[in-house]
Write an enzyme that holds these catalytic residues in place. Structure first.
Site, short mmCIF file in Angstrom:
data_model
loop_
_atom_site.label_atom_id
_atom_site.label_comp_id
_atom_site.label_asym_id
_atom_site.label_seq_id
_atom_site.Cartn_x
_atom_site.Cartn_y
_atom_site.Cartn_z
CG ASP A 1 -2.03 0.98 1.17
OD1 ASP A 1 -2.16 1.67 0.14
OD2 ASP A 1 -2.77 1.09 2.17
CE LYS B 1 -3.38 4.93 0.96
NZ LYS B 1 -2.80 3.98 1.94
CG ASP C 1 7.06 12.41 -7.09
OD1 ASP C 1 7.17 13.23 -8.03
OD2 ASP C 1 7.66 12.53 -6.00
P1 5BU Z 1 -7.75 -0.06 9.65
O1 5BU Z 1 -6.92 -0.42 10.84
O2 5BU Z 1 -8.76 -1.14 9.26
O3 5BU Z 1 -8.41 1.30 9.81
O4 5BU Z 1 -6.69 0.04 8.46
C1 5BU Z 1 -7.03 0.42 7.16
C2 5BU Z 1 -5.87 0.32 6.23
O5 5BU Z 1 -6.28 0.73 4.93
C3 5BU Z 1 -4.68 1.20 6.59
O6 5BU Z 1 -3.51 0.52 6.24
C4 5BU Z 1 -4.84 2.42 5.73
O7 5BU Z 1 -3.59 2.98 5.38
C5 5BU Z 1 -5.54 1.87 4.49
N1 5BU Z 1 -6.44 2.83 3.83
C6 5BU Z 1 -7.55 3.35 4.45
O8 5BU Z 1 -7.84 3.04 5.60
N2 5BU Z 1 -8.36 4.21 3.78
C7 5BU Z 1 -8.11 4.63 2.53
O9 5BU Z 1 -8.89 5.39 1.95
C8 5BU Z 1 -6.96 4.08 1.90
C9 5BU Z 1 -6.17 3.20 2.56
BR1 5BU Z 1 -6.58 4.62 0.19
#
Ligand code: 5BU
EC number: 2.4.2.10
Length: 452
Positions: free
Chosen positions: A295, A297, A300
């Site tokens: 992940d 992201k 750039d």
């Molecule tokens: P959580 O602990 O279930 O809240 O983690 C969610 C994961 O998904 C976390 O690694 C975020 O960086 C990732 N994420 C997110 O929560 N929302 C988004 O819109 C995106 C990525 Br893009």
């Protein structure tokens, strides 16, 4: 006072208008829903609203102010406080004891009463209210309305000789919200159609099954994800947001059999060493048959993304099956992700995200046209051509106090037609991550089957 448009946007933030599909009292389906009651809960807004309404009116004409119950009562009260015009209260039903009065307060026969209403639609309910006031020998000449739904009410009342002053109407609201990117051109068109009295069709969209998506899939990573989902009866991606190699590998081993992919933020591993972290992680992925999703992201220009992807200590290109990337760098910035699938960030799950309607529309155009893109991350439905990944999923919480917003698996499959759910803390923070993974896997699969 700020401009009327700025004032409207402040009001809008309180959730007074919602867009989507709503069944009105009459049984008619409407593409928007209005409820102005939240305005009364913000004293500054209520006071400003009173002044905006008063500004439109020939105030010398009125001896009394009366609000149509209930939504307009606080508005009428605020107007009375700002203008010193006395307030009277109209009951909804006459008292069944004592005076049987319909109007409460101090007034005299022959006085002229300004009527305040929150929303005007067909005007029929106002036409029922006015005689009840006139019955008390009060005159009604003017009605002031906060929002005109433009469904004939103003014309009806004007045809009966009343003057109707409206602060906002739904057409100007649509123009403002289209400018801010909160409404798409398509939504505005549907609202215009509805206002013209046309019966509008809300598409009954059915989702594509994983089998259907598999027959259409072009990219090898999409195929692998869909095949794994079908084989494991799972649509779960575990987000391993842990900070040591040991925790990462332990989690991967426990949840591995139940997930289709493990999502990493590899740059948060404090003791990262390629051989000690990635080599065993790849072995676990092979053993338990899951894919690796980094992940990262990327956000750039193409050249920098290419370096970030292939170089440094992480060498993502060597091990990730697919990666997340913003599309803010434009179409060509995605060219460098040659041997992996790209999941484009279309919309984020966090409160106040800048991924507005306009942004999402543009981001989708890039995502749908790029051959490296296998899917998108979004909190809104996206076309069936690519896979939808939805984070912000948790069975126990609605948020994390840091901006994250959660939905249940059931919600995201039903309303977004999500393909894969991404769960982080719901699993790795659980006392028993394996049991939690099984629970999310089952919830997710059942919700998917139900959404078919
Ligand atoms: P959580 O602990 O279930 O809240 O983690 C969610 C994961 O998904 C976390 O690694 C975020 O960086 C990732 N994420 C997110 O929560 N929302 C988004 O819109 C995106 C990525 Br893009």
């Amino acid at each position: 006072m700020e401009s009327k448009k700025e004032f409207f946007l402040e009001c809008y933030k309180l959730g007074i208008i919602k867009f989507g599909r709503f069944t009105l009292k009459s049984g008619i389906e409407s593409p928007f829903y209005v409820d102005l009651r939240p305005l009364a809960s913000d004293p500054k807004i209520l006071k400003n609203l009173a002044n905006y309404l008063l500004e439109m009116l020939p105030l010398d004409n009125f001896d009394l102010i009366c609000g149509v119950p209930y939504a307009a009562l606080p508005m009428a009260t605020a107007m009375s406080l700002e203008s010193y015009i006395p307030l009277i209260i109209k009951r909804k039903e006459a008292k069944d004891y004592g005076t049987k009065k319909m109007i409460e307060g101090i007034y005299q026969k022959g006085q002229n009463c300004l009527l305040v209403e929150d929303v005007i639609t067909s005007g029929k309910s106002l036409l029922e209210t006015i005689p009840e006031i006139e019955q008390e020998d009060l005159n009604v000449s003017d009605i002031v309305v906060v929002l005109d739904r433009e469904q004939g009410g103003k014309q009806l009342l004007e045809s009966k000789g009343y003057r109707v002053h409206t602060l906002f109407n739904i057409s100007e609201v649509c123009t403002i919200l289209q400018e801010t990117g909160d409404l798409s051109e398509e939504e505005v068109k549907r609202i215009q159609d509805f206002l013209l009295g046309n019966h509008i069709q809300f598409e009954e969209k059915t989702r594509c099954s994983y089998e259907q998506k598999l027959t259409q899939a072009q990219h090898s990573v999409s195929k692998k994800l869909l095949e794994t989902a079908l084989a494991k009866k799972s649509n779960l991606i575990a987000s391993a947001d842990v900070t040591t190699t040991q925790e990462l590998l332990a989690l991967a081993d426990k949840v591995g059999p139940h997930i289709i992919a493990l999502k990493t933020h590899i740059d948060i591993i404090s003791d990262f060493e390629y051989e000690k972290t990635i080599t065993p992680l790849k072995e676990l992925a092979a053993k338990h048959q899951f894919l690796l999703m980094e992940d990262r992201k990327f956000a750039d220009i193409g050249n920098t993304q290419e370096l970030q992807f292939t170089s440094g200590v992480f060498k993502i290109t060597d091990w990730a099956d697919f990666v997340t990337s913003q599309v803010i760098g434009g179409f060509e910035s995605l060219d460098c992700f040659k041997n992996v699938g790209v999941v484009a960030i279309i919309g984020m799950s966090s409160k106040g995200t800048l991924t507005t309607n306009n942004y999402r529309e543009e981001a989708l155009k890039v995502a749908l046209s790029h051959p490296n893109v296998i899917g998108g991350v979004s909190q809104n439905p996206i076309p069936d051509d690519i896979l939808l990944f939805t984070p912000g999923v948790n069975l126990a919480d609605s948020g994390d106090g840091k901006g994250q917003q959660y939905n249940t698996p059931e919600h995201v499959f039903k309303t977004l037609h999500t393909d894969f759910i991404i769960v982080g803390r719901g699993i790795y923070k659980s006392e028993n991550p394996e049991a939690a993974a099984v629970a999310y896997k089952n919830e997710g699969w059942n919700a998917y089957v139900k959404s078919l």
